[in-house]
Scaffold this active site. Structure first.
Site, mmCIF file in Angstrom:
data_model
loop_
_atom_site.group_PDB
_atom_site.id
_atom_site.type_symbol
_atom_site.label_atom_id
_atom_site.label_comp_id
_atom_site.label_asym_id
_atom_site.label_seq_id
_atom_site.Cartn_x
_atom_site.Cartn_y
_atom_site.Cartn_z
ATOM 1 N N ASP A 439 0.832 -1.212 0.000
ATOM 2 C CA ASP A 439 0.000 0.000 0.000
ATOM 3 C C ASP A 439 0.864 1.260 0.000
ATOM 4 O O ASP A 439 2.091 1.210 0.268
ATOM 5 C CB ASP A 439 -0.903 -0.038 1.246
ATOM 6 N N ASP A 504 -11.020 1.667 -3.012
ATOM 7 C CA ASP A 504 -11.551 1.322 -1.689
ATOM 8 C C ASP A 504 -13.076 1.369 -1.693
ATOM 9 O O ASP A 504 -13.704 1.037 -0.691
ATOM 10 C CB ASP A 504 -11.026 2.308 -0.630
HETATM 11 C C1 GLA Z 1 -5.823 1.631 2.305
HETATM 12 C C2 GLA Z 1 -6.229 0.490 1.402
HETATM 13 C C3 GLA Z 1 -7.265 -0.362 2.100
HETATM 14 C C4 GLA Z 1 -6.698 -0.885 3.385
HETATM 15 C C5 GLA Z 1 -6.244 0.285 4.258
HETATM 16 C C6 GLA Z 1 -5.529 -0.220 5.490
HETATM 17 O O1 GLA Z 1 -6.860 2.527 2.466
HETATM 18 O O2 GLA Z 1 -6.709 0.959 0.180
HETATM 19 O O3 GLA Z 1 -7.657 -1.427 1.264
HETATM 20 O O4 GLA Z 1 -5.635 -1.757 3.117
HETATM 21 O O5 GLA Z 1 -5.361 1.134 3.554
HETATM 22 O O6 GLA Z 1 -5.099 0.798 6.291
#
Ligand code: GLA
Length: 686
Positions: A439, A504
């Site tokens: 990420d 997300d």
């Molecule tokens: C980001 C990602 C999510 C999740 C969060 C965790 O927002 O896009 O899918 O992994 O971080 O903190």
């Protein structure tokens, strides 16, 4: 044709360059020409109030000696050598479809090497440029176009994609008029806001596409020229002072993938899909059928408890999940998003025996075990930051604005990437991890390195090098590129990773549109697509499980919810969709993708090949027509007949002539808003 012309042919496209003095002029990039093209050298009457020599668009136009358009290079030495004109030019054919050009300027003392490769199988032209400083003083570079492409006068509009977190790939169409079109990203990573590519639309289905294989800042420019054509430059956006080449140093641009198709946006997408697939580096050299994920984020957020996670894993395995990905919240001190990024050891308060028992439990259930990490980040509240506050990107004397309470590590510092490599190596060695969700949850600001100079570019190169190092040491591990969902989707990181977390936002209505934009550039098997909870966490909207499943189905399927919260009937339904995906994934992920919008709020998508297709139809809004509207299927063969079976809702088998389905269309079921249908279509002899 003489050596004066360089002609490269694809299936449906050709390009022609003309050697003129010490440069190469763009004569054509578009529709396929005859194998042997006969053309005359370019001679045009000079307009009034012009220089006395003609200066048409070249493959690398430079500023200062008569080209008044956008320059492919903006560079100087303390204000000198700001004007460049090539005094030498060599052309080398290095393979089928491949040409290397070396342009040199003995006065400004630079060399530009340009590589053009037109792949006849995909019709994708890959271009890159490399600028060498052959002088004895440093050269400041403000802009180096990775590629400069010609567009003909019939180019009418440009489609580009932007958006924000939770709303990626918002399409924007601009008419190409008399002014320059420009789109820039200065966020330091690919960004939700500006995808590094666009599609230009012309008359009669002609379409040109380009995308930059780069995960940082970028700029795209389409500029009208005074001969009715346009030039399209795309490259890395450089911050002031970011690149200063010492004598003998070279700046290499990223690749541009560019393509022409007479078959519109779908043709461009299919060409890109084949080209991106060819650049992928899969463990074992070949893509395995894409395993169904369960990602723990929206099921548990930070509430990790080993027994609860084991029970979630049991429930996941029971519905057919094949890869269990443990998201954020597993490492030392991490209970919310305010702390601990950088401290990549397990949280022993949550996991007194470490992660091994959970990972073993997952693998014993027959699932792969994946782990979330965010290596490039650090929270000020972390052991890492307390030990090495200087490791974060910063500018002396200035504030360090946090985003999601975090700062960005300086990936150009070897001690930083060594630390991260060691931390990841321990995890990947001690645990049976075969997947990392990698990420990156903020934009870069400020982005200065230890020397105080802008470090955006070095940041991307440092991350690429770390990814390459991890891949080399742990070649069995697949990696997902995530940046708050779709903030790092590009063809540069695609060569080092195996999946994108598309957004997300798991709301299926939002996803139809987001996925449409994604599929313009990337193939469906890289598109992480999860069946989320209802109501959707990002939007609060409720949708049926069938609709959510049918929207996620064409991508790389996953589940982003807790199956234990479903009643037994819904859980069975979820297992049923997962099992259908397993039956369909071969058809979905190896062939071609067509997508479109039909009247009355119908979006459709077909995957497979012209002989055998899966067709998905989505209605987003309530119908405005009293009767259903037939859906034309332009990709079919008019000389064949087709057997069409309604897969969902289960329908009768019907036979149609291809010409009828193309011109008239397939009768649609009466779908209410936020409902979907799926069909299987086979070509048969008439
Ligand atoms: C980001 C990602 C999510 C999740 C969060 C965790 O927002 O896009 O899918 O992994 O971080 O903190």
């Amino acid at each position: 044709m003489s050596d004066r012309f360089i002609v490269l042919h694809g299936r449906a496209t050709s390009l022609v360059l003309e050697r003129s003095g010490n440069t190469l002029l763009w004569r054509h990039w578009g529709a396929r020409l005859a194998d042997r093209v006969e053309m005359d050298p370019l001679v045009r009457p000079l307009p009034s109030f012009s220089l006395d020599h003609d200066m048409p668009l070249s493959v690398f136009p430079t500023f200062g000696i008569g080209w008044f358009g956008q320059s492919a290079l903006l560079a100087h030495r303390e204000g000198f050598d700001f004007a460049q004109e090539f005094t030498g030019c060599t052309v080398e054919r290095t393979g089928t479809g491949e040409v290397r050009l070396k342009l040199s300027d003995a006065v400004a003392r630079i060399e530009v090497a340009i590589k053009l490769v037109l792949d006849p199988a995909t019709d994708v032209l890959t271009i890159s440029s490399a600028l060498a400083n052959t002088g004895d003083a440093s050269l400041d570079v403000q802009w180096l176009a990775a590629g400069c492409l010609p567009l003909p006068p019939l180019a009418r509009s440009v489609r580009s994609w932007g958006g924000r977190h939770n709303n990626e790939f918002v399409e924007c169409e601009d008419t190409l008029g008399g002014s320059m079109w420009r789109r820039e990203n200065r966020r330091g990573l690919t960004s939700h806001e500006d995808f590094p590519g666009a599609v230009v639309l012309g008359d009669g289905g002609a379409a040109w596409g380009a995308q930059l294989a780069w995960s940082g800042n970028h700029a795209q420019i389409i500029e009208p020229l005074d001969d009715g054509r346009r030039q399209w430059q795309i490259g890395e956006w450089l911050a002031p002072g970011e690149v200063r080449l010492a004598p003998g140093e070279t700046l290499n641009s990223p690749d541009v993938l560019a393509t022409f198709s007479p078959e519109g946006t779908n043709g461009v997408a299919q060409n890109f899909h084949t080209a991106v697939r060819a650049r992928m580096d899969w463990p074992g050299g070949k893509m395995r059928p894409r395993p169904v994920h369960l990602n723990t984020w929206e099921a548990l957020y930070f509430n990790h408890n080993p027994d609860d996670l084991k029970s979630l894993a049991d429930a996941a395995a029971a519905v057919g999940i094949e890869r269990f990905v443990l998201d954020d919240g597993w490492f030392r001190g991490r209970n919310d998003d305010t702390s601990s990024l950088g401290d990549w050891t397990v949280n022993l308060l949550k996991y007194p025996q470490g992660l091994k028992p959970l990972a073993d439990h997952v693998t014993a259930l027959g699932m792969e075990f994946g782990l979330w990490v965010e290596p490039e980040m650090v929270n000020p509240d972390s052991e890492l930051y307390r030990a090495h506050p200087d490791w974060a990107l910063q500018i002396a004397g200035r504030e360090q604005p946090t985003a999601r309470n975090q700062l960005v590590l300086d990936m150009a510092r070897p001690e930083v990437t060594d630390y991260l490599f060691e931390a990841l190596s321990v995890l990947l060695t001690d645990l049976p991890i075969s997947y990392l969700k990698w990420d990156h949850n903020r934009a870069l600001a400020p982005a200065a390195g230890a020397d105080g100079r802008s470090s955006y570019r070095k940041q991307v190169l440092g991350t690429y090098a770390l990814l390459d190092r991890v891949r080399a040491a742990f070649p069995h591990v697949e990696i997902e590129s995530c940046a708050g969902g779709g903030g790092r989707i590009d063809a540069g990181i695609a060569t080092r990773t195996h999946r994108f977390w598309t957004s997300d936002n798991n709301d299926a209505v939002s996803r139809v549109v987001i996925q449409r934009g994604f599929l313009q550039f990337m193939p469906p098997e890289l598109m992480g697509a999860h069946i989320g909870a209802s109501p959707a966490h990002a939007t609060g909207r409720r949708q049926s499980l069938d609709f959510r499943a049918l929207v996620a189905m064409p991508g790389h399927l996953g589940v982003e919810m807790d199956p234990r919260t479903l009643d037994p009937a819904e859980r069975d339904k979820l297992a049923g969709w997962i099992s259908r995906y397993k039956d369909w994934r071969e058809a979905l992920h190896y062939g071609r993708t067509w997508a479109g919008q039909a009247p009355d709020s119908i979006h459709w998508q077909a995957q497979g090949d012209a002989g055998s297709l899966l067709l998905f139809v989505y209605r987003l809004d309530p119908a405005t027509q009293r009767y259903t509207v037939d859906l034309p299927l332009p990709m079919l063969d008019p000389s064949r007949c087709y057997r069409v079976e309604g897969l969902f809702p289960k329908g009768a088998v019907s036979m149609f002539e291809g010409s009828w389905l193309i011109a008239g269309g397939l009768p649609m079921p009466d779908l209410k808003a936020e409902r979907a249908a799926a069909f299987q279509i086979f070509a048969i002899d008439c």
